[in-house]
Design a protein around this motif. Structure first.
Motif, PDB file in Angstrom:
ATOM      1  N   ARG A  36       0.873  -1.180   0.000  1.00  0.00           N
ATOM      2  CA  ARG A  36       0.000   0.000   0.000  1.00  0.00           C
ATOM      3  C   ARG A  36       0.906   1.226   0.000  1.00  0.00           C
ATOM      4  N   VAL A  37       0.505   2.267  -0.718  1.00  0.00           N
ATOM      5  CA  VAL A  37       1.352   3.449  -0.859  1.00  0.00           C
ATOM      6  C   VAL A  37       0.673   4.671  -0.251  1.00  0.00           C
ATOM      7  N   ALA A  38       1.392   5.324   0.650  1.00  0.00           N
ATOM      8  CA  ALA A  38       0.988   6.612   1.202  1.00  0.00           C
ATOM      9  C   ALA A  38       1.993   7.632   0.701  1.00  0.00           C
ATOM     10  N   VAL A  39       1.511   8.700   0.112  1.00  0.00           N
ATOM     11  CA  VAL A  39       2.386   9.744  -0.410  1.00  0.00           C
ATOM     12  C   VAL A  39       2.327  10.940   0.529  1.00  0.00           C
ATOM     13  N   LEU A  40       3.503  11.408   0.929  1.00  0.00           N
ATOM     14  CA  LEU A  40       3.607  12.599   1.765  1.00  0.00           C
ATOM     15  C   LEU A  40       4.013  13.768   0.882  1.00  0.00           C
ATOM     16  N   VAL A  41       3.245  14.847   0.938  1.00  0.00           N
ATOM     17  CA  VAL A  41       3.545  16.030   0.139  1.00  0.00           C
ATOM     18  C   VAL A  41       4.050  17.127   1.074  1.00  0.00           C
ATOM     19  N   PRO A  42       4.762  18.114   0.527  1.00  0.00           N
ATOM     20  CA  PRO A  42       5.346  19.161   1.384  1.00  0.00           C
ATOM     21  C   PRO A  42       4.295  19.861   2.245  1.00  0.00           C
ATOM     22  N   ALA A  43       4.604  19.981   3.517  1.00  0.00           N
ATOM     23  CA  ALA A  43       3.694  20.633   4.461  1.00  0.00           C
ATOM     24  C   ALA A  43       3.491  22.097   4.127  1.00  0.00           C
ATOM     25  N   THR A  44       4.436  22.691   3.415  1.00  0.00           N
ATOM     26  CA  THR A  44       4.298  24.086   3.029  1.00  0.00           C
ATOM     27  C   THR A  44       3.334  24.248   1.856  1.00  0.00           C
ATOM     28  N   GLU A  45       2.908  23.136   1.245  1.00  0.00           N
ATOM     29  CA  GLU A  45       1.970  23.194   0.121  1.00  0.00           C
ATOM     30  C   GLU A  45       0.647  22.508   0.423  1.00  0.00           C
ATOM     31  N   ALA A  46       0.532  21.862   1.552  1.00  0.00           N
ATOM     32  CA  ALA A  46      -0.709  21.222   1.986  1.00  0.00           C
ATOM     33  C   ALA A  46      -0.948  21.670   3.421  1.00  0.00           C
ATOM     34  N   MET A  47      -1.735  22.718   3.577  1.00  0.00           N
ATOM     35  CA  MET A  47      -1.922  23.338   4.888  1.00  0.00           C
ATOM     36  C   MET A  47      -2.902  22.540   5.745  1.00  0.00           C
ATOM     37  N   ALA A  48      -2.422  22.094   6.876  1.00  0.00           N
ATOM     38  CA  ALA A  48      -3.284  21.418   7.849  1.00  0.00           C
ATOM     39  C   ALA A  48      -3.831  22.482   8.786  1.00  0.00           C
ATOM     40  N   THR A  49      -5.128  22.435   9.012  1.00  0.00           N
ATOM     41  CA  THR A  49      -5.758  23.402   9.904  1.00  0.00           C
ATOM     42  C   THR A  49      -6.945  22.731  10.566  1.00  0.00           C
ATOM     43  N   GLN A  50      -7.784  23.518  11.188  1.00  0.00           N
ATOM     44  CA  GLN A  50      -8.987  22.980  11.787  1.00  0.00           C
ATOM     45  C   GLN A  50     -10.104  23.992  11.625  1.00  0.00           C
ATOM     46  N   ALA A  51     -11.317  23.486  11.589  1.00  0.00           N
ATOM     47  CA  ALA A  51     -12.494  24.335  11.423  1.00  0.00           C
ATOM     48  C   ALA A  51     -13.595  23.832  12.346  1.00  0.00           C
ATOM     49  N   VAL A  52     -14.425  24.750  12.792  1.00  0.00           N
ATOM     50  CA  VAL A  52     -15.577  24.374  13.590  1.00  0.00           C
ATOM     51  C   VAL A  52     -16.704  24.084  12.602  1.00  0.00           C
ATOM     52  N   LEU A  53     -17.065  22.810  12.517  1.00  0.00           N
ATOM     53  CA  LEU A  53     -18.095  22.357  11.584  1.00  0.00           C
ATOM     54  C   LEU A  53     -19.181  21.629  12.359  1.00  0.00           C
ATOM     55  N   PRO A  54     -20.411  21.693  11.881  1.00  0.00           N
ATOM     56  CA  PRO A  54     -21.488  20.978  12.569  1.00  0.00           C
ATOM     57  C   PRO A  54     -21.338  19.467  12.381  1.00  0.00           C
ATOM     58  N   ALA A  55     -22.026  18.719  13.192  1.00  0.00           N
ATOM     59  CA  ALA A  55     -22.052  17.269  13.021  1.00  0.00           C
ATOM     60  C   ALA A  55     -22.785  16.978  11.719  1.00  0.00           C
ATOM     61  N   ALA A  56     -22.124  16.275  10.825  1.00  0.00           N
ATOM     62  CA  ALA A  56     -22.716  15.953   9.521  1.00  0.00           C
ATOM     63  C   ALA A  56     -21.907  14.825   8.909  1.00  0.00           C
ATOM     64  N   GLY A  57     -22.418  14.280   7.830  1.00  0.00           N
ATOM     65  CA  GLY A  57     -21.705  13.245   7.096  1.00  0.00           C
ATOM     66  C   GLY A  57     -20.512  13.828   6.366  1.00  0.00           C
ATOM     67  N   GLN A  58     -19.602  12.955   5.938  1.00  0.00           N
ATOM     68  CA  GLN A  58     -18.367  13.404   5.269  1.00  0.00           C
ATOM     69  C   GLN A  58     -18.658  14.253   4.041  1.00  0.00           C
ATOM     70  N   ALA A  59     -19.624  13.863   3.218  1.00  0.00           N
ATOM     71  CA  ALA A  59     -19.923  14.626   2.000  1.00  0.00           C
ATOM     72  C   ALA A  59     -20.345  16.054   2.351  1.00  0.00           C
ATOM     73  N   ARG A  60     -21.180  16.198   3.358  1.00  0.00           N
ATOM     74  CA  ARG A  60     -21.642  17.532   3.767  1.00  0.00           C
ATOM     75  C   ARG A  60     -20.489  18.336   4.376  1.00  0.00           C
ATOM     76  N   LEU A  61     -19.638  17.693   5.165  1.00  0.00           N
ATOM     77  CA  LEU A  61     -18.496  18.386   5.753  1.00  0.00           C
ATOM     78  C   LEU A  61     -17.565  18.923   4.671  1.00  0.00           C
ATOM     79  N   ARG A  62     -17.351  18.136   3.598  1.00  0.00           N
ATOM     80  CA  ARG A  62     -16.502  18.597   2.487  1.00  0.00           C
ATOM     81  C   ARG A  62     -17.111  19.822   1.809  1.00  0.00           C
ATOM     82  N   GLN A  63     -18.426  19.921   1.790  1.00  0.00           N
ATOM     83  CA  GLN A  63     -19.092  21.096   1.207  1.00  0.00           C
ATOM     84  C   GLN A  63     -18.954  22.312   2.119  1.00  0.00           C
ATOM     85  N   LEU A  64     -19.014  22.090   3.429  1.00  0.00           N
ATOM     86  CA  LEU A  64     -18.986  23.191   4.392  1.00  0.00           C
ATOM     87  C   LEU A  64     -17.584  23.731   4.661  1.00  0.00           C
ATOM     88  N   ALA A  65     -16.580  22.885   4.614  1.00  0.00           N
ATOM     89  CA  ALA A  65     -15.215  23.275   4.993  1.00  0.00           C
ATOM     90  C   ALA A  65     -14.702  24.509   4.242  1.00  0.00           C
TER      91      ALA A  65
END
Length: 175
Positions: A36-65
């Protein structure tokens, strides 16, 4: 450099089975064949953050983010991709943001080399989330880190003292 890679083969517990290799994507493809392959990309080009989102399914969360973060991001949200991760104990949800064109470029380069990753994530995701701790990893000009229960981060071009000041760990000296 484009077309170059570093790789390692790990067992299911995350222990190294091979030394870290470096070379072309073709060499990486041969080294990871059958794994199995996991690819790591530069952290300076893939920003990890956090957001306050309501409880919802993954598809809805992707729309809200995108709309919950648009005030904090300089780029047009239409040009970005938002990957929604787990919810932190604080209630915030992990979100990684990457330029759509950049991710598509990485994936095209990998496909051309015959590599099909199961997951793509920021290299900062490798910094452990240790309860009650601030973890830092210093590698050359980059400092990767994570505060307990929060998204990882990366600084480039800051010294350790400057990074700690930005994080509010060090207080300025009194005059």
């Amino acid at each position: 450099a484009s077309g170059s890679a570093a790789w390692a083969v790990l067992d299911s517990a995350g222990r190294l089975l091979t030394p870290v290799g470096r070379g072309s994507l073709a060499a990486a493809r041969d080294a990871v064949a059958g794994h199995r392959v996991a690819v790591l990309v530069p952290a300076t080009e893939a920003m990890a953050t956090q957001a306050v989102l309501p409880a919802a399914g993954q598809a809805r969360l992707r729309q809200l983010a995108p709309y919950s973060l648009e005030d904090y991001i300089a780029d047009d949200v239409e040009d970005l991709l938002f990957a929604v991760g787990p919810r932190f104990a604080s209630g915030a949800t992990a979100v990684t943001v990457v330029a759509r064109e950049r991710l598509e470029g990485w994936l095209a380069e990998l496909r051309a080399a015959g590599i099909s990753p199961q997951v793509v994530c920021s290299e900062a995701e490798g910094v452990p989330d240790v309860p009650g701790m601030l973890c830092l990893l210093i590698e050359g000009e980059r400092i990767y880190g994570r505060r307990a229960g929060q998204a990882p981060f990366a600084f480039e071009g800051l010294g350790l003292t400057e990074a700690l000041e930005v994080l509010g760990v060090l207080c300025a000296e009194a005059p």
